[in-house]
Design an enzyme around this catalytic site. Structure first.
Site, PDB file in Angstrom:
ATOM      1  CG  HIS A  75      26.775  70.331  42.075  1.00 17.91           C
ATOM      2  ND1 HIS A  75      26.416  71.893  41.461  1.00 17.91           N
ATOM      3  CD2 HIS A  75      26.089  70.102  42.639  1.00 17.91           C
ATOM      4  CE1 HIS A  75      25.718  71.788  41.568  1.00 17.91           C
ATOM      5  NE2 HIS A  75      25.468  71.223  43.204  1.00 17.91           N
ATOM      6  CG  ASP A  97      34.475  71.161  34.631  1.00 19.82           C
ATOM      7  OD1 ASP A  97      33.901  70.685  35.584  1.00 19.82           O
ATOM      8  OD2 ASP A  97      35.529  71.940  34.270  1.00 19.82           O
TER       9      ASP A  97
HETATM   10  O1  LIG Z   1      35.306  71.231  47.499  1.00 13.37           O
HETATM   11  P1  LIG Z   1      36.622  70.971  45.997  1.00 13.37           P
HETATM   12  O2  LIG Z   1      36.792  69.710  46.645  1.00 13.37           O
HETATM   13  O3  LIG Z   1      38.147  72.544  46.882  1.00 13.37           O
HETATM   14  O4  LIG Z   1      35.771  71.350  44.723  1.00 13.37           O
HETATM   15  C1  LIG Z   1      34.624  72.207  45.024  1.00 13.37           C
HETATM   16  C2  LIG Z   1      33.286  71.572  43.614  1.00 13.37           C
HETATM   17  O5  LIG Z   1      34.164  71.337  42.521  1.00 13.37           O
HETATM   18  C3  LIG Z   1      32.932  70.586  41.892  1.00 13.37           C
HETATM   19  O6  LIG Z   1      32.498  71.629  41.419  1.00 13.37           O
HETATM   20  C4  LIG Z   1      31.596  71.105  40.353  1.00 13.37           C
HETATM   21  O7  LIG Z   1      30.197  72.287  40.763  1.00 13.37           O
HETATM   22  C5  LIG Z   1      30.263  72.684  39.519  1.00 13.37           C
HETATM   23  C6  LIG Z   1      28.635  73.964  40.123  1.00 13.37           C
HETATM   24  O8  LIG Z   1      27.886  73.245  39.481  1.00 13.37           O
HETATM   25  C7  LIG Z   1      30.197  72.970  38.115  1.00 13.37           C
HETATM   26  O9  LIG Z   1      29.880  73.836  36.601  1.00 13.37           O
HETATM   27  C8  LIG Z   1      31.621  71.966  38.055  1.00 13.37           C
HETATM   28  O10 LIG Z   1      31.961  71.054  36.524  1.00 13.37           O
HETATM   29  C9  LIG Z   1      31.795  71.233  39.078  1.00 13.37           C
HETATM   30  O11 LIG Z   1      33.069  70.497  38.888  1.00 13.37           O
HETATM   31  C10 LIG Z   1      32.335  69.745  43.191  1.00 13.37           C
HETATM   32  O12 LIG Z   1      31.025  69.253  42.179  1.00 13.37           O
HETATM   33  C11 LIG Z   1      31.805  70.957  43.935  1.00 13.37           C
HETATM   34  O13 LIG Z   1      31.141  69.881  45.394  1.00 13.37           O
HETATM   35  C12 LIG Z   1      32.956  71.178  44.780  1.00 13.37           C
HETATM   36  O14 LIG Z   1      32.569  71.814  45.917  1.00 13.37           O
HETATM   37  O1  LIG Z   2      40.950  82.048  41.549  1.00 12.66           O
HETATM   38  C1  LIG Z   2      40.292  81.755  41.714  1.00 12.66           C
HETATM   39  C2  LIG Z   2      39.349  80.707  40.797  1.00 12.66           C
HETATM   40  C3  LIG Z   2      38.259  80.121  40.919  1.00 12.66           C
HETATM   41  N1  LIG Z   2      37.153  80.999  41.276  1.00 12.66           N
HETATM   42  C4  LIG Z   2      35.220  80.964  41.547  1.00 12.66           C
HETATM   43  O2  LIG Z   2      35.829  79.181  41.344  1.00 12.66           O
HETATM   44  C5  LIG Z   2      34.316  78.866  39.994  1.00 12.66           C
HETATM   45  C6  LIG Z   2      34.934  77.760  39.287  1.00 12.66           C
HETATM   46  O3  LIG Z   2      33.684  76.745  39.415  1.00 12.66           O
HETATM   47  P1  LIG Z   2      33.404  76.424  38.374  1.00 12.66           P
HETATM   48  O4  LIG Z   2      32.147  75.696  37.827  1.00 12.66           O
HETATM   49  O5  LIG Z   2      34.512  76.580  37.260  1.00 12.66           O
HETATM   50  O6  LIG Z   2      34.407  74.494  38.730  1.00 12.66           O
HETATM   51  P2  LIG Z   2      35.009  73.329  40.030  1.00 12.66           P
HETATM   52  O7  LIG Z   2      35.972  74.411  40.010  1.00 12.66           O
HETATM   53  O8  LIG Z   2      33.375  74.010  41.066  1.00 12.66           O
HETATM   54  O9  LIG Z   2      35.350  72.455  39.202  1.00 12.66           O
HETATM   55  C7  LIG Z   2      34.700  80.311  39.794  1.00 12.66           C
HETATM   56  O10 LIG Z   2      32.982  80.672  40.277  1.00 12.66           O
HETATM   57  C8  LIG Z   2      35.260  81.017  39.725  1.00 12.66           C
HETATM   58  O11 LIG Z   2      34.511  82.102  39.487  1.00 12.66           O
HETATM   59  C9  LIG Z   2      37.219  81.920  42.105  1.00 12.66           C
HETATM   60  O12 LIG Z   2      36.472  82.789  42.754  1.00 12.66           O
HETATM   61  N2  LIG Z   2      38.751  82.711  42.227  1.00 12.66           N
END
Ligand SMILES: O=P(O)(O)OC[C@H]1O[C@H](O[C@H]2O[C@H](CO)[C@@H](O)[C@H](O)[C@H]2O)[C@H](O)[C@@H](O)[C@@H]1O
Ligand SMILES: O=c1ccn([C@@H]2O[C@H](COP(=O)(O)OP(=O)(O)O)[C@@H](O)[C@H]2O)c(=O)[nH]1
Length: 467
Positions: free
Chosen positions: A158, A366
């Site tokens: 991801h 990202d």
């Molecule tokens: O589980 P956390 O450590 O709290 O972090 C939240 C998620 O962050 C990352 O998100 C990625 O996946 C998104 C969906 O494909 C993508 O849009 C974003 O750019 C990525 O940063 C992480 O890869 C997830 O595993 C985490 O759960």
């Molecule tokens: O207050 C918040 C902030 C973020 N999001 C959700 O968190 C996800 C963030 O995903 P993104 O791929 O932009 O980044 P990541 O946190 O996975 O790196 C999106 O679906 C947002 O709608 C949410 O539900 N509440």
């Protein structure tokens, strides 16, 4: 029909008390699991203290079994906070300056992957299709293969995959690359990530690209490709349309008193470019004094991974910066930045996105960035806002109607905010329509279906295939 087994670090167990709709990934994988029947296994998010937990917690929901395991304090520390989030996350986001490599944490990472494999094996049937998610679990297929698992196994990353020069700075990169060769299909978010992977193999002389996306490496033939993740576009547009009735959204709209809303929504993470974004907004206000008192920037930034020192330090930096800008530019009746670290439920977010004239999505790097896609899906077709998007977000490979910016260029991003706020309706509509048409087709079900179709076309695990 073969069952689907999904493994991810976090598991979005349905919470009947929580009315907020789940994120797109959870919805798509749940739909695929529901259709085929299957298992979703991962970390419960809880710690079992010093003692390893005995049993998996099993929750049945329709045709899906959620299988959750606790981890010990040491495991959480070494595997999640340590290796995953202080080595893999910064390195894969091109931040070698923030990478803190320690052998102990690396050992913990591989140990937890083995532990996941040991827990998973007794649940598997011979024709299950296994789909492993993200950087926390790169070595899982190798562990499963060593335990005799011959099922088709796919992996989706991801987050970005950096080019060889960055990747090779990580002491354990050979082992991780070799681990990927145990999958049948390895998926990335963008063509750039995919090309970086193939480039790293070729440059190191440990792999060659064959036709049809196949790769020969480490005595195996597997496939690699890019599968940009989408959102539940149509459903999200519906939430946004309905959100005007939501009390919190109504109160937010009233509180703006006619000011134009600029919105940013990101986990509090250094990859999201928050300090650079605040600089750009400050520059915009200073360079465009006519906008003073006429625009409000709402930054929603839930705290994330607070146990990791770099994240904890950032909480102070960003809060101080927002406070300083408000102190210097604010007036008795205008606060330039509304900064909050509480998370906001998705139906409310949808309404806020729709209200915002500008969506600011400016990460330094990202994997995809779903917020960029949600912002577009939430817009009113008759009066859509403008997306200002970092060229370093995976989403920039698809969202061609956005104003693309380099987040390191303060003046360039500031100019893009000004351009977005002044953009004529016809141009906004034309840009929005192009992106919305794309997102409606390339939604999260499309992501899930294309990945699984490609995985099912692989012949299955044959150790001697490439010999
Ligand atoms: O589980 P956390 O450590 O709290 O972090 C939240 C998620 O962050 C990352 O998100 C990625 O996946 C998104 C969906 O494909 C993508 O849009 C974003 O750019 C990525 O940063 C992480 O890869 C997830 O595993 C985490 O759960
Ligand atoms: O207050 C918040 C902030 C973020 N999001 C959700 O968190 C996800 C963030 O995903 P993104 O791929 O932009 O980044 P990541 O946190 O996975 O790196 C999106 O679906 C947002 O709608 C949410 O539900 N509440």
């Amino acid at each position: 029909m073969s069952r689907l087994v999904v493994v991810s670090n976090r598991v979005p167990v349905p919470d009947k008390s929580n009315k907020a709709p789940a994120g797109g990934l959870a919805v798509a994988l749940r739909a695929a699991l529901e259709e085929k029947g299957g298992i979703w296994m991962g970390w419960s998010g809880k710690s079992s203290g010093e003692e390893e937990t005995g049993e998996l917690t099993s929750i049945q929901d329709g045709k899906i079994t959620y299988a959750l395991t606790d981890l010990t304090d040491r495991d959480v520390d070494e595997y999640y906070h340590g290796f995953a989030n202080r080595v893999l996350w910064p390195t894969f986001h091109y931040r070698l300056d923030l990478t803190d490599y320690a052998r102990k944490e690396m050992t913990g990472y591989f140990r937890v992957n083995r532990f996941f494999a040991e827990r998973l094996v007794p649940l598997l049937k011979p024709d299950d299709t296994i789909w492993i998610q993200d950087y926390h679990l790169i070595p899982l297929a190798k562990e499963l293969r060593q335990m005799g698992v011959k099922n088709r196994i796919g992996f989706f990353l991801h987050i970005p995959l950096p080019p060889a020069d960055v990747l090779f700075a990580m002491p354990v990169y050979e082992t991780l690359i070799e681990s990927l060769a145990h999958y049948d299909l390895v998926g990335f978010q963008t063509d750039f990530d995919h090309a970086n992977f193939v480039g790293a193999l070729v440059r190191e002389g440990i792999g060659e690209a064959l036709s049809g996306g196949k790769i020969k490496s480490h005595n195996r033939i597997f496939k690699a490709g890019y599968y940009p993740i989408g959102i539940e576009t149509a459903a999200f547009a519906t939430y946004a349309r309905r959100a005007i009735k939501n009390g919190m959204v109504k109160r937010a709209a009233q509180s703006l008193e006619g000011k134009a809303l600029v919105i940013g929504v990101d986990r509090l993470d250094y990859s999201k470019g928050l300090t650079q974004r605040l600089d750009a907004y400050e520059h915009f206000i200073t360079a465009n004094p006519d906008y003073q008192g006429k625009v409000t920037y709402l930054q929603i930034t839930p705290k994330s991974r607070s146990e990791v020192p770099e994240y904890e330090a950032m909480q102070r930096t960003v809060a101080e910066q927002a406070g300083r800008v408000n102190g210097e530019l604010g007036t008795v009746d205008w606060v330039p930045i509304r900064y909050m670290t509480r998370s906001v439920a998705r139906p409310v977010l949808a309404g806020l996105y729709r209200m915002a004239k500008v969506g600011l999505v400016t990460p330094l790097r990202d994997g995809m960035n779903l917020v960029a896609k949600e912002y577009i899906a939430a817009q009113d077709p008759d009066d859509p806002g403008v997306l200002v998007l970092s060229r370093f977000a995976g989403a920039a490979r698809e969202m061609k109607g956005a104003l693309l910016v380099n987040p390191y260029d303060t003046e360039g991003t500031s100019n893009a905010i000004a351009k977005a706020l002044a953009m004529p309706l016809a141009e906004r509509q034309q840009r929005w329509q192009q992106m919305m048409d794309h997102l409606l087709v390339h939604d999260v079900n499309h992501w899930c279906d294309t990945f699984l179709q490609d995985l099912m076309q692989m012949p299955g695990y044959q150790a001697a295939e490439a010999a």
